[in-house]
Design a protein around this motif. Structure first.
Motif, PDB file in Angstrom:
ATOM      1  N   SER A  31       0.938  -1.272  -0.197  1.00 46.50           N
ATOM      2  CA  SER A  31       0.194  -0.225   0.115  1.00 46.50           C
ATOM      3  C   SER A  31       0.960   1.258  -0.076  1.00 46.50           C
ATOM      4  CB  SER A  31      -0.897   0.033   1.157  1.00 46.50           C
ATOM      5  OG  SER A  31      -0.189   0.075   2.499  1.00 46.50           O
ATOM      6  N   TYR A  33       3.024   1.829  -2.024  1.00 50.69           N
ATOM      7  CA  TYR A  33       3.562   2.240  -3.368  1.00 50.69           C
ATOM      8  C   TYR A  33       2.504   3.174  -3.989  1.00 50.69           C
ATOM      9  CZ  TYR A  33       7.287  -1.107  -2.999  1.00 50.69           C
ATOM     10  OH  TYR A  33       8.372  -1.717  -2.237  1.00 50.69           O
ATOM     11  N   GLY A  34       3.135   4.287  -4.547  1.00 47.28           N
ATOM     12  CA  GLY A  34       2.080   5.313  -5.246  1.00 47.28           C
ATOM     13  C   GLY A  34       1.961   5.096  -6.504  1.00 47.28           C
ATOM     14  N   SER A  35       1.553   6.227  -7.224  1.00 49.57           N
ATOM     15  CA  SER A  35       1.262   6.155  -8.386  1.00 49.57           C
ATOM     16  C   SER A  35       2.476   6.033  -9.650  1.00 49.57           C
ATOM     17  CB  SER A  35       0.046   7.416  -9.047  1.00 49.57           C
ATOM     18  OG  SER A  35       1.115   8.554  -8.782  1.00 49.57           O
ATOM     19  N   THR A  36       3.634   6.496  -9.060  1.00 45.63           N
ATOM     20  CA  THR A  36       4.793   6.465  -9.785  1.00 45.63           C
ATOM     21  C   THR A  36       5.365   5.147  -9.701  1.00 45.63           C
ATOM     22  OG1 THR A  36       6.122   7.647  -8.014  1.00 45.63           O
ATOM     23  CG2 THR A  36       5.026   8.907  -9.599  1.00 45.63           C
ATOM     24  N   TRP A  39       5.794  -1.567 -11.480  1.00 52.13           N
ATOM     25  CA  TRP A  39       5.409  -2.932 -11.245  1.00 52.13           C
ATOM     26  C   TRP A  39       5.771  -3.725 -12.237  1.00 52.13           C
ATOM     27  CZ3 TRP A  39       2.410  -4.195  -7.010  1.00 52.13           C
ATOM     28  CH2 TRP A  39       1.902  -2.973  -6.030  1.00 52.13           C
ATOM     29  N   GLN A  55       9.766   1.831  -6.160  1.00 48.08           N
ATOM     30  CA  GLN A  55       9.906   2.925  -6.328  1.00 48.08           C
ATOM     31  C   GLN A  55      10.857   3.808  -5.516  1.00 48.08           C
ATOM     32  OE1 GLN A  55       6.541   4.135  -3.741  1.00 48.08           O
ATOM     33  NE2 GLN A  55       7.121   3.717  -2.030  1.00 48.08           N
ATOM     34  N   PRO A 245       0.877  -2.824 -15.354  1.00 44.47           N
ATOM     35  CA  PRO A 245       0.065  -2.346 -14.495  1.00 44.47           C
ATOM     36  C   PRO A 245      -0.016  -2.995 -13.047  1.00 44.47           C
ATOM     37  CG  PRO A 245      -1.091  -2.252 -16.602  1.00 44.47           C
ATOM     38  CD  PRO A 245       0.361  -3.202 -16.681  1.00 44.47           C
ATOM     39  N   ASP A 247      -2.421  -3.807 -11.190  1.00 43.79           N
ATOM     40  CA  ASP A 247      -3.471  -4.723 -11.000  1.00 43.79           C
ATOM     41  C   ASP A 247      -3.084  -6.062 -11.845  1.00 43.79           C
ATOM     42  OD1 ASP A 247      -3.614  -3.535 -13.417  1.00 43.79           O
ATOM     43  OD2 ASP A 247      -5.876  -3.519 -13.456  1.00 43.79           O
TER      44      ASP A 247
END
Length: 534
Positions: A31, A33-36, A39, A55, A245, A247
């Protein structure tokens, strides 16, 4: 990360599974790990076996690199998940300052903390060499060691960013030392920058520089962006990582896909005219080995001789009369993962030896004891003797690490051998101990023994390729898929019998050494396949 996966590849069977069953702790870790975050999915021959999330977090004096990963795998029929976590602190040029690494095979993490100390000014007491201070924590106990380095080390986690900080110029060549926390070793790495290419990543295409990296005899190919992001990486072992991505990265392979047995793929199937029903009956074996550099001195000695590309293995029967090995004493002390000075190891070793007297009797008693002590379950982790004694589970690496530590605790010089052993029609990669038996007037010599397979001495199909711990086992990696073997001659013991399918794998009722009546898996098994099970 890739070095660790490659090492795991020599020990395990990696197959697919439906969906990742992430633990609450892992979900909490992810949790952050942000949008940048970057993966990646990890694949073996097209089957999803894991993922990583990475990250870069800016700090006041540089950056913090964070990576979490999980590998889902089936090891010889038992499904397990290994968690890997790395945090590295670097300066504004992405030079390494410190790191934390942990690997948890499900029985509890083993952690490695390291910090890089710069050379001190001339005339100071600190010295003029780079130093790496490493703390290894197993079973709640920490051991510290220091290493002098000619150059500052890197981790694979900061390799891409370091390349970007220096500028990705086609034709440039770099030679660095990369510290691998999984093997506690410094590995020389040669990096060659290629042209910018348009590489396919999932359903998209993007420009990235081709980067070829050679280490431990292996060459990997990566595609790195201008910012240092590794969007795709391929290894000759069939392992692929690529950007995905979030997901999609955490979704594992679809149920029902064909399972891939990496261990079977790595096995060496020999050309032979005489069948080996029971390897325990092999007294002498002569083979031709092709596809490998056979110049290492580790290939000669201890019942094994080499002449060109022909290797002959003879199972020892009695200690050989000869001059004592003046070098044997170096195999008595503790090492980072061979904690022979640990009180629990010493106590267990004394219990195993019991009232037996003499190096040979005590070494055999220890072989039987370790075989009976451990549940035969595959694990993906550091084979730390202290941790193995705590969990009492493992494969050939765990059996060997515990045996070596306990034997040294008893004052018996012992070292690790790594190579091949014959099982079910092929030679599989395996590890076993060599013990120095000094019986005084009766002779002194090194003996191969195998606590995983309960053999004292080890049978004549144990073909040694190298000696040493995990750092030496890296030399095995380039051999996978390249070795070719022809059996030239085979001699069986006079009392050898053909093994029938319904015959129990190990018959020890006539042994003078009792097997401990401890809870354990009684099926024939080892980290590279066991004897045929009933």
């Amino acid at each position: 990360m890739l070095v660790l996966i490659a090492w795991v590849a020599t020990m395990a069977v990696l197959v697919n599974r439906s969906y990742l069953q992430a633990s609450v702790n892992l979900a909490t870790d992810l949790s952050r790990y942000g949008s940048t975050a970057e993966w990646r999915g990890v694949y073996y021959r097209g089957a999803k076996i894991g993922f990583t999330a990475r990250q870069v977090v800016p700090t006041n004096d540089g950056f913090r690199l964070e990576e979490d990963g999980q590998l889902e795998m089936t090891l010889l029929g038992a499904t397990t998940a290994a968690r890997i976590r790395t945090t590295a602190r670097v300066d504004d040029t992405f030079a390494l300052r410190s790191f934390e690494f942990s690997l948890d095979p499900g029985t509890g993490p083993i952690t490695v903390h390291g910090r890089v100390e710069r050379p001190q000014p001339a005339g100071s007491q600190g010295g003029d060499a780079w130093r790496l201070v490493v703390d290894v924590t197993t079973a709640g106990v920490t051991r510290t060691e220091e290493r002098a380095l000619a150059k500052p080390p890197l981790l694979t986690i900061n390799l891409g960013r370091r390349l970007a900080s220096e500028g990705l110029v086609p034709g440039d060549r770099h030679e660095w030392m990369v510290f691998d926390p999984a093997t506690l070793s410094n590995v020389p790495v040669v990096v060659q920058i290629g042209e910018r290419e348009v590489v396919r990543v999932g359903n998209t295409r993007m420009p990235a520089f081709r980067v070829d990296m050679r280490f431990a005899g292996l060459q990997t190919t990566s595609w790195v962006t201008d910012t240092g992001e590794v969007v795709r990486e391929e290894s000759p072992l069939g392992i692929l990582t690529q950007r995905e991505p979030a997901d999609r990265a955490t979704i594992m392979a679809v149920p029902g896909r064909a399972q891939t047995d990496l261990l079977e793929a790595a096995a060496v199937v020999p050309v032979m005219t005489q069948r080996i029903d029971d390897p325990r009956g092999v007294r002498r074996l002569r083979v031709r080995l092709e596809g490998a550099d056979l110049s290492s001195p580790d290939l000669d000695g201890v019942g094994q001789t080499i002449d060109g590309d022909v290797i002959e293995i003879t199972r020892p029967e009695t200690p050989v009369h000869g001059s004592p090995d003046a070098d044997a004493g170096r195999y008595l002390g503790p090492e980072p993962l061979i904690e022979s000075d640990d009180p629990a190891i010493r106590a267990e070793a004394a219990l195993a030896a019991g009232s037996f007297v003499g190096a040979r009797a005590r070494a055999e008693a220890l072989t039987r004891y370790v075989n009976g002590l451990l549940d035969k379950k595959p694990t993906v982790g550091f084979p730390s003797a202290r941790e193995v004694l705590r969990t009492k589970i493992g494969d050939c690496n765990e059996h060997t690490a515990l045996y070596v530590a306990m034997a040294r605790a008893l004052g018996i010089p012992t070292r690790i051998a790594v190579g091949l052993v014959y099982m079910r029609g092929a030679f599989y990669y395996h590890a076993w101990p060599e013990v120095y038996l000094d019986e005084g007037a009766d002779g002194a010599s090194w003996w191969p023994v195998d606590p995983t397979l309960n053999q004292f001495p080890a049978d004549g199909t144990h073909l040694r390729l190298t000696r040493g711990g995990l750092e030496r086992q890296l030399v095995i990696l380039p051999l996978i898929g390249r070795l070719r073997m022809t059996v030239l001659d085979l001699e069986l013991a006079p009392d050898s019998t053909t093994v029938l399918l319904a015959t129990p794998p190990i018959a020890l009722e006539n042994s003078a050494f009792p097997i401990p009546t401890l809870p354990r898996d009684t099926e024939g098994w080892c980290g590279c396949r066991g004897q045929p099970s009933p």
